[in-house]
Design an enzyme around this catalytic site. Structure first.
Site: not given
Length: 179
Positions: A65-66, A122
């Protein structure tokens, strides 16, 4: 790949390399790698999770994702099971932020047990971080909105792990929210 300890260290090293230039949004700008390590630690120390696939996925959960990491790369290094979990917890960054947030709420109940564990840990890490300090550029209103959205996601993850859910419930109650 050897022992489970070696597999876990391999995932931590991979994540540290991928996140090496990133910082958290807190005023101190703490190294981003603290987050995935913290998520994995919550799973082991608070939820009693020992499943190596889940713990590796926790360490790797933000790499696709990052960073420039691909799912194929995750599978090459860590196998198909880890890839599937990472894929389940990865937002599609091509979509607008509000749509990504909506999808997280909608998809939460349909996630695999392993993905639900990573998502719970998370959220717990992020909410504790928000209570510790407000991210640079965030108002108290934005923090409260994040808590409200996270409560919607967590509602769909209930029945996964009592310890994590109780810890989250307490944080939500402190903000006047119920699950």
């Amino acid at each position: 790949m050897g022992s489970e300890a070696a597999q876990l260290l391999e995932a931590a090293d991979f994540a540290a390399h991928k996140h090496r230039q990133q910082r958290r949004k807190d005023p101190e700008g703490t190294p981003y790698i603290n987050h995935p390590i913290g998520v994995a630690r919550i799973l082991t120390h608070e939820a009693g999770i020992t499943d190596i696939v889940v713990l590796q996925a926790a360490l790797l959960h933000d790499t696709v994702e990052d960073t420039d990491t691909t799912l194929d790369e995750v599978e090459l290094h860590f196998g198909a099971q880890v890839r599937r979990l990472v894929e389940e917890v990865t937002d599609d960054k091509t979509l607008p932020k509000l749509e990504r947030k909506r999808q997280q709420v909608e998809q939460a109940p349909h996630s695999s047990p392993g993905a639900k564990l990573v998502k719970l840990a998370d959220k717990l890490y992020n909410l504790r971080d928000l209570n510790r300090c407000t991210p640079t550029g965030w108002s108290e209103h934005r923090v409260q909105e994040y808590f409200e959205w996270a409560a919607q996601v967590v509602k769909g993850l209930q029945g996964t792990n009592q310890q994590l859910e109780e810890a989250l419930k307490q944080l939500f109650e402190e903000r006047g929210l119920t699950l």
